[in-house]
Design an enzyme around this catalytic site. Structure first.
Site, PDB file in Angstrom:
ATOM      1  N   ASP A   1      38.645  37.602  30.814  1.00 25.61           N
ATOM      2  CA  ASP A   1      39.347  37.133  31.821  1.00 25.61           C
ATOM      3  C   ASP A   1      40.489  36.900  31.485  1.00 25.61           C
ATOM      4  OD1 ASP A   1      40.014  36.902  34.202  1.00 25.61           O
ATOM      5  OD2 ASP A   1      38.192  35.794  34.764  1.00 25.61           O
TER       6      ASP A   1
ATOM      7  N   ARG B   1      42.688  37.524  33.586  1.00 23.04           N
ATOM      8  CA  ARG B   1      43.592  37.654  35.153  1.00 23.04           C
ATOM      9  C   ARG B   1      44.734  36.560  35.202  1.00 23.04           C
ATOM     10  NH1 ARG B   1      38.326  38.638  38.592  1.00 23.04           N
ATOM     11  NH2 ARG B   1      37.527  37.035  37.454  1.00 23.04           N
TER      12      ARG B   1
END
Ligand SMILES: [Zn+2]
Length: 223
Positions: A145, A147
């Site tokens: 991840d 983000r």
């Protein structure tokens, strides 16, 4: 002289025309099948991304019903059943209309949890061969991840929002937003009925990424 320019930038940095962060550049009415939103467009000067927040009604500053939706072309536009993104986006838009006010920030650059569209498609190809969504990213040498929610926090601040009721099943999204200075008064579940194509993906999200998905308990484990 370049040396002088460097020195001057240090002294006059604040007067430079170079901006940083998210700049609001446009506010346009956007009638949709869900209701009439205002589409407020931002340019993220740090990353170069064009971002948009859909605002519905009179949002106020506290406890604003909010979704930070990570861009997912396959789910949002094509109706992919590999993930539940498209249904979550539609549910979030419906929810803010039902509430009478709220915000859906649509985060560009979040494709495939931040690895990009082509890498996401490569990860999906690996998942078709039996890897799960975490293993697939790792097999490609990519983060699980990647983000960042800094720009989302900046957009919320620009909209005058101090605290949100965050529509998300992802505790890390909540933590990230808090880290960037936006209070999360409540985490509102956004549970989508699973289907055969995405049940494994959803279970992986729950088991390996801590997503809060209690509704999966009702679905029997298949082969
Ligand atoms: Zn998706």
């Amino acid at each position: 002289m370049t040396e002088n320019t460097g020195v001057n930038l240090g002294v006059l940095g604040k007067k430079s025309s170079r901006r940083s962060g998210a700049e609001r550049v446009v506010n346009a009415p956007l009638p949709t099948v869900y209701g009439k939103f205002q589409a407020i467009g931002y340019l993220d000067h740090d990353r170069g991304d064009e971002q948009v927040a859909l605002v519905y009604g009179d949002i106020g500053a506290e406890n604003v019903l909010t979704r930070l939706h990570s861009e997912c072309l396959t789910g949002d536009a094509f109706g992919s059943r590999h993930c539940e993104c498209g249904d979550q986006l539609a549910s979030a838009l419906r929810a803010v209309v039902a509430e009478g006010s709220g915000i859906v920030v649509y985060l560009r650059g979040h494709e495939g949890r931040g690895i990009g569209l082509l890498a996401k498609l490569r990860a999906m190809a690996l998942q078709a061969e039996g890897l799960d969504t975490v293993e697939a990213n790792l097999a490609l040498g990519l983060p699980v991840d990647a983000r960042d929610y800094g720009v989302a926090a900046e957009i919320l601040r620009d909209l005058g929002v101090r605290s949100v009721r965050l529509m998300s099943n992802n505790p890390r999204k909540r933590e990230a937003l808090v880290r960037h200075g936006v209070q999360v008064a409540e985490q509102v579940p956004l549970l989508i009925e699973p289907c055969e194509s995405n049940i494994t993906y959803l279970r992986t999200k729950r088991e390996r990424m801590d997503h809060i998905l209690p509704h999966l308990d009702a679905v029997a484990h298949g082969s």
